[in-house]
Enzyme design. Sequence first.
Site, PDB file in Angstrom:
ATOM      1  N   CYS A 267      69.371  90.196  50.515  1.00 31.09           N
ATOM      2  CA  CYS A 267      70.693  90.657  50.091  1.00 31.09           C
ATOM      3  C   CYS A 267      70.586  91.455  48.794  1.00 31.09           C
ATOM      4  O   CYS A 267      69.979  90.993  47.822  1.00 31.09           O
ATOM      5  CB  CYS A 267      71.636  89.472  49.899  1.00 31.09           C
ATOM      6  SG  CYS A 267      73.304  89.968  49.422  1.00 31.09           S
TER       7      CYS A 267
ATOM      8  N   GLY B 129      68.284  95.064  61.932  1.00 32.56           N
ATOM      9  CA  GLY B 129      68.684  96.299  61.270  1.00 32.56           C
ATOM     10  C   GLY B 129      69.009  97.415  62.236  1.00 32.56           C
ATOM     11  O   GLY B 129      68.119  97.907  62.929  1.00 32.56           O
ATOM     12  N   GLY B 130      70.285  97.803  62.316  1.00 34.23           N
ATOM     13  CA  GLY B 130      70.681  98.980  63.073  1.00 34.23           C
ATOM     14  C   GLY B 130      70.593  98.865  64.580  1.00 34.23           C
ATOM     15  O   GLY B 130      70.693  99.882  65.275  1.00 34.23           O
TER      16      GLY B 130
END
Length: 336
Positions: A101, A213-214
């Site tokens: 994060c 991710g993505g």
Amino acid sequence: MTLTPAIPPLQLRLSVAPMMDWTDSHCRVFHRLLAPHARLYTEMVHANAVIHGDRPRLLAMDPIEHPVALQLGGSEPELLAQAAKIGAEWGFDEVNLNCGCPSDRVQAGRFGACLMREPRLVADSVAAMVESCDVPVTVKCRLGVDDDHDWDHFLSFIDTVADAGCRMFVIHARNAWLKGLSPKENREVPPLRYDWAYQLKRERPQLQIVVNGGIASQAEATAHLEHTDGAMLGRAAYHDPYLLHQLDVAWFGGEVRSRAELLRSMRPYIEDQLARGVYLKHITRHLLGLFAGERGGRAFRQVLSEGAHKPGADWSLIEQALALTESFAAEQAGAA
């Protein structure tokens, strides 16, 4: 060195990322109904909050959610160990340490992505957590921080933490930029490099590697299974939750169920929560994307968004929203 327990391989194939303000217990129950085989994660909870805070609220979990992991934030090994022990005692199937994060608040607390600069501290934290609980202790991290694009540096981080007993890593396959980008931009701007996650699995086959991710489609998610142990969906699982159901059926078998049928299977849970004093809006906010890309999807969202916050809002509002989508579907079928 004590080695943390391994996670059954099938439980790693499909998972939903921990997402702040999103993956609360209501969201996870919904995702479990959509995807019976997915591994689910809580929002990140700081170790101090677990130790000193309102545990019934922070660690709320319905039995249907299993397998579900508790994600912890923090950087003090003793506190993380104590929080991991509490999480295991509360029934979580895994404790995951957040090393990814990038928010300013997280940086100020010296945890999250900035921990990638302190592999020894992460290793000490993991070792303490592994000793304190009997469930798998895992790590979610980025590829690096800011302009650090050195493969050997990334691999050294993984090896150091693995040597402390960690077997499973979730790799958010982009860097975290700690200066100049918001958390939202950090999920979109730094380029994705899935090849690093693939290479890590090739070079360290004994580790369990999940890529994140993505990932936004069934084809993309499926392609990752050729190179890693699993695919973790984030925003796509939230904004287009039916994708979870499609993946679960494609990868594990079972019957494809309609969006309406899946949502109606949630009625007993919703009515039980309403009877406990939960407001409908706290549940329906997680349902808004169910008809994403479908005719009537906007009307479905509108009915729930405008009505769920009103006093006395109940299951009938959801039936009203479903009736609109079904009328659109019938109209479309008639035109065909």
